[in-house]
Write a protein that holds these residues in place. Structure first.
Motif, PDB file in Angstrom:
ATOM      1  N   LEU A   1     -75.980  96.495  11.377  1.00  0.00           N
ATOM      2  CA  LEU A   1     -75.101  96.995  12.328  1.00  0.00           C
ATOM      3  C   LEU A   1     -74.753  98.305  12.026  1.00  0.00           C
ATOM      4  O   LEU A   1     -74.748  98.727  10.887  1.00  0.00           O
ATOM      5  CB  LEU A   1     -73.861  96.256  12.458  1.00  0.00           C
ATOM      6  N   ALA A   2     -74.611  98.998  13.040  1.00  0.00           N
ATOM      7  CA  ALA A   2     -74.450 100.597  12.836  1.00  0.00           C
ATOM      8  C   ALA A   2     -73.710 101.221  13.683  1.00  0.00           C
ATOM      9  O   ALA A   2     -73.152 100.452  14.960  1.00  0.00           O
ATOM     10  CB  ALA A   2     -75.754 101.270  12.434  1.00  0.00           C
ATOM     11  N   VAL A   3     -73.245 102.446  13.599  1.00  0.00           N
ATOM     12  CA  VAL A   3     -72.145 103.484  14.618  1.00  0.00           C
ATOM     13  C   VAL A   3     -72.813 104.382  14.921  1.00  0.00           C
ATOM     14  O   VAL A   3     -73.389 105.159  13.951  1.00  0.00           O
ATOM     15  CB  VAL A   3     -70.933 103.201  14.108  1.00  0.00           C
ATOM     16  N   ALA A   4     -72.859 104.704  16.180  1.00  0.00           N
ATOM     17  CA  ALA A   4     -73.564 106.326  16.758  1.00  0.00           C
ATOM     18  C   ALA A   4     -72.215 106.629  17.495  1.00  0.00           C
ATOM     19  O   ALA A   4     -72.359 106.090  18.725  1.00  0.00           O
ATOM     20  CB  ALA A   4     -74.651 106.343  17.260  1.00  0.00           C
ATOM     21  N   THR A   5     -71.376 107.731  17.190  1.00  0.00           N
ATOM     22  CA  THR A   5     -70.316 108.026  18.164  1.00  0.00           C
ATOM     23  C   THR A   5     -69.963 109.187  18.393  1.00  0.00           C
ATOM     24  O   THR A   5     -70.286 110.050  17.377  1.00  0.00           O
ATOM     25  CB  THR A   5     -69.051 107.183  17.679  1.00  0.00           C
ATOM     26  N   GLY A   6     -69.715 109.814  19.311  1.00  0.00           N
ATOM     27  CA  GLY A   6     -69.164 111.375  19.520  1.00  0.00           C
ATOM     28  C   GLY A   6     -67.841 111.551  18.639  1.00  0.00           C
ATOM     29  O   GLY A   6     -67.371 112.876  18.791  1.00  0.00           O
ATOM     30  N   LYS A   7     -67.227 110.806  18.148  1.00  0.00           N
ATOM     31  CA  LYS A   7     -66.108 111.002  17.272  1.00  0.00           C
ATOM     32  C   LYS A   7     -66.364 111.916  16.272  1.00  0.00           C
ATOM     33  O   LYS A   7     -67.527 111.735  15.630  1.00  0.00           O
ATOM     34  CB  LYS A   7     -65.417 109.718  17.112  1.00  0.00           C
ATOM     35  N   SER A   8     -65.301 112.410  15.647  1.00  0.00           N
ATOM     36  CA  SER A   8     -65.491 113.072  14.481  1.00  0.00           C
ATOM     37  C   SER A   8     -65.313 111.922  13.220  1.00  0.00           C
ATOM     38  O   SER A   8     -65.099 110.715  13.581  1.00  0.00           O
ATOM     39  CB  SER A   8     -64.221 113.960  14.123  1.00  0.00           C
ATOM     40  N   ARG A   9     -66.058 112.197  12.065  1.00  0.00           N
ATOM     41  CA  ARG A   9     -65.884 111.098  10.868  1.00  0.00           C
ATOM     42  C   ARG A   9     -64.519 110.631  10.730  1.00  0.00           C
ATOM     43  O   ARG A   9     -64.063 109.573  10.184  1.00  0.00           O
ATOM     44  CB  ARG A   9     -66.571 111.823   9.800  1.00  0.00           C
ATOM     45  N   ARG A  10     -63.533 111.860  10.651  1.00  0.00           N
ATOM     46  CA  ARG A  10     -62.116 111.359  10.407  1.00  0.00           C
ATOM     47  C   ARG A  10     -61.727 110.392  11.351  1.00  0.00           C
ATOM     48  O   ARG A  10     -60.885 109.456  11.052  1.00  0.00           O
ATOM     49  CB  ARG A  10     -61.356 112.538  10.457  1.00  0.00           C
ATOM     50  N   GLY A  11     -61.979 110.621  12.717  1.00  0.00           N
ATOM     51  CA  GLY A  11     -61.475 109.585  13.612  1.00  0.00           C
ATOM     52  C   GLY A  11     -62.208 108.407  13.576  1.00  0.00           C
ATOM     53  O   GLY A  11     -61.552 107.133  13.469  1.00  0.00           O
ATOM     54  N   LEU A  12     -63.476 108.379  13.306  1.00  0.00           N
ATOM     55  CA  LEU A  12     -64.014 106.997  13.159  1.00  0.00           C
ATOM     56  C   LEU A  12     -63.392 106.252  11.851  1.00  0.00           C
ATOM     57  O   LEU A  12     -63.219 104.772  11.969  1.00  0.00           O
ATOM     58  CB  LEU A  12     -65.603 107.114  12.928  1.00  0.00           C
ATOM     59  N   ASP A  13     -63.298 106.917  10.595  1.00  0.00           N
ATOM     60  CA  ASP A  13     -62.755 106.297   9.739  1.00  0.00           C
ATOM     61  C   ASP A  13     -61.352 105.576   9.896  1.00  0.00           C
ATOM     62  O   ASP A  13     -61.018 104.703   9.256  1.00  0.00           O
ATOM     63  CB  ASP A  13     -62.602 107.368   8.330  1.00  0.00           C
ATOM     64  N   ALA A  14     -60.652 106.239  10.951  1.00  0.00           N
ATOM     65  CA  ALA A  14     -59.229 105.728  11.319  1.00  0.00           C
ATOM     66  C   ALA A  14     -59.474 104.477  12.013  1.00  0.00           C
ATOM     67  O   ALA A  14     -58.702 103.504  11.765  1.00  0.00           O
ATOM     68  CB  ALA A  14     -58.404 106.848  12.024  1.00  0.00           C
ATOM     69  N   VAL A  15     -60.460 104.418  12.765  1.00  0.00           N
ATOM     70  CA  VAL A  15     -60.608 103.115  13.426  1.00  0.00           C
ATOM     71  C   VAL A  15     -61.024 101.981  12.617  1.00  0.00           C
ATOM     72  O   VAL A  15     -60.586 101.087  12.824  1.00  0.00           O
ATOM     73  CB  VAL A  15     -61.725 103.182  14.618  1.00  0.00           C
ATOM     74  N   ILE A  16     -61.918 102.511  11.803  1.00  0.00           N
ATOM     75  CA  ILE A  16     -62.515 101.422  10.750  1.00  0.00           C
ATOM     76  C   ILE A  16     -61.334 100.769   9.595  1.00  0.00           C
ATOM     77  O   ILE A  16     -61.192  99.562   9.768  1.00  0.00           O
ATOM     78  CB  ILE A  16     -63.512 101.903   9.801  1.00  0.00           C
ATOM     79  N   ALA A  17     -60.512 101.653   9.556  1.00  0.00           N
ATOM     80  CA  ALA A  17     -59.348 101.462   8.589  1.00  0.00           C
ATOM     81  C   ALA A  17     -58.214 100.556   9.421  1.00  0.00           C
ATOM     82  O   ALA A  17     -58.051  99.507   8.948  1.00  0.00           O
ATOM     83  CB  ALA A  17     -58.630 102.389   8.051  1.00  0.00           C
ATOM     84  N   THR A  18     -58.287 100.730  10.520  1.00  0.00           N
ATOM     85  CA  THR A  18     -57.203 100.106  11.487  1.00  0.00           C
ATOM     86  C   THR A  18     -57.584  98.699  11.664  1.00  0.00           C
ATOM     87  O   THR A  18     -56.683  97.886  11.715  1.00  0.00           O
ATOM     88  CB  THR A  18     -57.016 100.850  12.904  1.00  0.00           C
ATOM     89  N   HIS A  19     -59.050  98.691  11.870  1.00  0.00           N
ATOM     90  CA  HIS A  19     -59.351  97.173  12.205  1.00  0.00           C
ATOM     91  C   HIS A  19     -60.133  96.528  11.097  1.00  0.00           C
ATOM     92  O   HIS A  19     -60.793  95.323  11.336  1.00  0.00           O
ATOM     93  CB  HIS A  19     -60.339  97.108  13.613  1.00  0.00           C
ATOM     94  N   GLY A  20     -60.041  97.146   9.831  1.00  0.00           N
ATOM     95  CA  GLY A  20     -60.320  96.444   8.431  1.00  0.00           C
ATOM     96  C   GLY A  20     -61.950  96.185   8.675  1.00  0.00           C
ATOM     97  O   GLY A  20     -62.715  95.203   8.297  1.00  0.00           O
TER      98      GLY A  20
END
Length: 218
Positions: free
Chosen positions: A105-124
């Motif tokens: 599994l991978a992610v490709a997003t228009g978000k910043s890395r900081r924003g993506l890291d926040a999503v990952i941390a929120t949802h474990g």
């Protein structure tokens, strides 16, 4: 091995409330009237500076920069106050796919890395994805750079990879990378837009999407 690449906003996470709030705040801070909801959501998936340029094609660069910086500040504040929710079925889908030894599994997003890291941390989701590609290190979608990097990380070619996304930018990016694109109907672009930009299939819920991914990877 097969690789499944997910978009984030509009695909895994329903962040439209945060996006609309932040863009309204950014426009107000730059002395501009807010834009209609549909117009703002139409640019979700693009890198932020590119998205703002699409929304303000006639604005001077310094005004566009003010909106970009205002958006970053407002989005971070809104996210800290309340995280964007997952779409129904996301957790079960990711858990099921991650349990397979023939899928990455991978992610490709228009978000910043900081924003993506926040999503990952929120949802474990720490360690869930083999590759995390964001707007910080690549040209904006639909350029295929993010998908090329994800395939390189996973050691697979386009025939063994699929992009999952809710926007025409995701489907165009998949096509530009030579891989299939699966569209989801619960996000921010219309079904017709996904079809017109090359979606191989379109899904109405995560249960049917999960089944299709398993069939594709069999």
């Amino acid at each position: 091995m097969r690789l499944v690449v997910f978009d984030v906003d509009g695909t895994l996470v329903d962040s439209q409330g945060l996006i609309l709030t932040a863009m309204d705040s950014a426009f107000a801070g730059a002395g501009l009237a807010p834009l209609p909801r549909e117009q703002v959501l139409s640019i979700v998936g693009l890198s932020l500076p590119v998205a703002v340029a699409h929304l303000l094609p006639g604005a001077l660069p310094d005004q566009q920069d003010r909106v970009v910086e205002g958006y970053k500040t407002a989005y971070a504040a809104a996210r800290a106050a309340q995280a964007a929710p997952l779409y129904p079925g996301v957790a079960a889908c990711l858990d099921r796919l991650a349990a397979r030894d023939d899928l990455l599994l991978a992610v490709a997003t228009g978000k910043s890395r900081r924003g993506l890291d926040a999503v990952i941390a929120t949802h474990g989701w720490q360690g869930r994805f083999i590759s995390l590609q964001t707007a910080d290190g690549h040209p904006s979608k639909p350029h295929p750079s993010m998908l090329h990097a994800a395939m390189s990380d996973a050691g697979v070619g386009p025939a063994d990879a699929v992009m999952i996304g809710d926007t025409s930018f995701d489907m165009q990016m998949a096509g530009n990378a030579g891989m299939a694109g699966f569209g989801v109907a619960w996000g921010y672009h219309t079904r017709d837009a996904l079809i017109q930009t090359g979606a191989a299939r379109i899904f109405d819920d995560f249960a049917s999407l999960t089944q299709a991914i398993e069939e594709w990877s069999a």
